[in-house]
Design an enzyme around this catalytic site. Sequence first.
Site, PDB file in Angstrom:
ATOM      1  N   LYS A 188       0.512  -1.442  -0.043  1.00 34.54           N
ATOM      2  CA  LYS A 188      -0.366  -0.296  -0.137  1.00 34.54           C
ATOM      3  C   LYS A 188       0.737   1.310  -0.255  1.00 34.54           C
ATOM      4  CE  LYS A 188      -4.197  -2.280   2.286  1.00 34.54           C
ATOM      5  NZ  LYS A 188      -5.490  -2.185   2.853  1.00 34.54           N
ATOM      6  N   TYR A 218     -12.963  -2.430  -3.915  1.00 33.38           N
ATOM      7  CA  TYR A 218     -13.082  -2.328  -2.856  1.00 33.38           C
ATOM      8  C   TYR A 218     -14.209  -2.228  -3.068  1.00 33.38           C
ATOM      9  CZ  TYR A 218      -8.455  -2.081  -0.402  1.00 33.38           C
ATOM     10  OH  TYR A 218      -7.454  -2.153   0.109  1.00 33.38           O
ATOM     11  N   ASN A 273      -1.945   0.036   6.877  1.00 35.14           N
ATOM     12  CA  ASN A 273      -1.652  -1.565   7.328  1.00 35.14           C
ATOM     13  C   ASN A 273      -0.596  -1.759   6.895  1.00 35.14           C
ATOM     14  OD1 ASN A 273      -3.660  -2.464   5.668  1.00 35.14           O
ATOM     15  ND2 ASN A 273      -4.942  -3.445   7.458  1.00 35.14           N
ATOM     16  N   HIS A 328      -2.430  -5.716   1.308  1.00 29.55           N
ATOM     17  CA  HIS A 328      -3.250  -6.345   0.828  1.00 29.55           C
ATOM     18  C   HIS A 328      -2.959  -7.175   0.310  1.00 29.55           C
ATOM     19  CE1 HIS A 328      -7.673  -7.820  -0.448  1.00 29.55           C
ATOM     20  NE2 HIS A 328      -6.729  -7.471  -1.524  1.00 29.55           N
ATOM     21  N   GLU A 345      -9.668 -10.616  -8.144  1.00 29.71           N
ATOM     22  CA  GLU A 345      -8.069  -9.386  -8.167  1.00 29.71           C
ATOM     23  C   GLU A 345      -7.643  -9.199  -9.357  1.00 29.71           C
ATOM     24  OE1 GLU A 345      -7.593  -9.342  -3.895  1.00 29.71           O
ATOM     25  OE2 GLU A 345      -9.702  -9.022  -3.218  1.00 29.71           O
TER      26      GLU A 345
HETATM   27  P1  IDP Z   1      -8.013  -6.707   4.941  1.00 26.36           P
HETATM   28  O1  IDP Z   1      -7.633  -5.905   4.637  1.00 26.36           O
HETATM   29  O2  IDP Z   1      -6.937  -7.031   6.402  1.00 26.36           O
HETATM   30  O3  IDP Z   1      -8.217  -7.795   4.424  1.00 26.36           O
HETATM   31  P2  IDP Z   1     -10.718  -5.882   5.759  1.00 26.36           P
HETATM   32  O4  IDP Z   1     -11.733  -6.053   6.687  1.00 26.36           O
HETATM   33  O5  IDP Z   1     -11.364  -6.194   4.150  1.00 26.36           O
HETATM   34  O6  IDP Z   1      -9.300  -5.633   6.096  1.00 26.36           O
HETATM   35  O7  IDP Z   1     -10.803  -4.183   4.869  1.00 26.36           O
HETATM   36  C1  IDP Z   1      -9.782  -3.902   4.150  1.00 26.36           C
HETATM   37  C2  IDP Z   1      -9.460  -2.477   4.432  1.00 26.36           C
HETATM   38  O8  IDP Z   1      -9.797  -1.335   4.906  1.00 26.36           O
HETATM   39  C3  IDP Z   1      -7.708  -2.842   5.439  1.00 26.36           C
HETATM   40  O9  IDP Z   1      -6.785  -3.383   5.047  1.00 26.36           O
HETATM   41  C4  IDP Z   1      -7.341  -1.037   5.943  1.00 26.36           C
HETATM   42  O10 IDP Z   1      -7.479  -1.034   5.341  1.00 26.36           O
HETATM   43  C5  IDP Z   1      -9.196  -0.836   5.761  1.00 26.36           C
HETATM   44  N1  IDP Z   1     -10.323  -0.852   7.065  1.00 26.36           N
HETATM   45  C6  IDP Z   1     -11.234  -1.952   7.860  1.00 26.36           C
HETATM   46  N2  IDP Z   1     -11.625  -2.160   8.292  1.00 26.36           N
HETATM   47  C7  IDP Z   1     -11.069  -0.567   8.520  1.00 26.36           C
HETATM   48  C8  IDP Z   1     -11.759  -0.195  10.273  1.00 26.36           C
HETATM   49  O11 IDP Z   1     -12.224  -0.085  11.740  1.00 26.36           O
HETATM   50  N3  IDP Z   1     -11.030   1.208   9.989  1.00 26.36           N
HETATM   51  C9  IDP Z   1     -10.438   2.256   9.461  1.00 26.36           C
HETATM   52  N4  IDP Z   1     -10.280   1.151   8.164  1.00 26.36           N
HETATM   53  C10 IDP Z   1     -10.341   0.141   8.342  1.00 26.36           C
HETATM   54 MG    MG Z   2     -10.583  -7.975   2.465  1.00 23.69          MG
END
Ligand code: IDP
Ligand code: MG
Length: 145
Positions: free
Chosen positions: A13, A53, A120, A123, A134
């Site tokens: 990212k 997304y 984070n 992905h 994807e």
């Molecule tokens: P993942 O990347 O671990 O699969 P997902 O639930 O698919 O997590 O969420 C996609 C992305 O959205 C996350 O990697 C993160 O960058 C962001 N995200 C997910 N949940 C939150 C949240 O509660 N607050 C802010 N950003 C979030």
């Molecule tokens: Mg995800």
Amino acid sequence: MTAGQERTLILVKPDAVRRNLCGEVLRRVERKGYRLIAVNLFTPGRELLERHYSEHVGQFFYEPLLEFMGSGPVLAVIAEGERVVEGFRSLAGTTDPTTAAPGTIRGDYGRDWEGVAKQNIVHGSDSPEAAAREIALWFPNLPSA
Ligand code: IDP
Ligand code: MG
């Protein structure tokens, strides 16, 4: 693709690209024994991010997430190996970077910053079906097999 192998989509990212962590992420993927199939560094447009997304439309973090993901170059990677989808999710660690386990990519390099979207680092596709969808989005010109 070799029989018994699967593929996943990894995104390094924009937070990680800005911090020069592309090599660190790829090192961990390769050290685990997964094979790199394709890589592409570019800043994704709004349409691609909306499609990627789509499952998160309506979430409070959706707009900040798209803004963050479009804020600079992303390194898109296809990696291959047995159970690589699960394997990379394990290397990445849990979604919340503040509490992701030390030793994981997110645990070692991610933490909460100002802003709504969680930055984070990486992905990883969450199922083989998601990976196929994807990979087609991020690598529309990939030769098959
Ligand atoms: P993942 O990347 O671990 O699969 P997902 O639930 O698919 O997590 O969420 C996609 C992305 O959205 C996350 O990697 C993160 O960058 C962001 N995200 C997910 N949940 C939150 C949240 O509660 N607050 C802010 N950003 C979030
Ligand atoms: Mg995800």
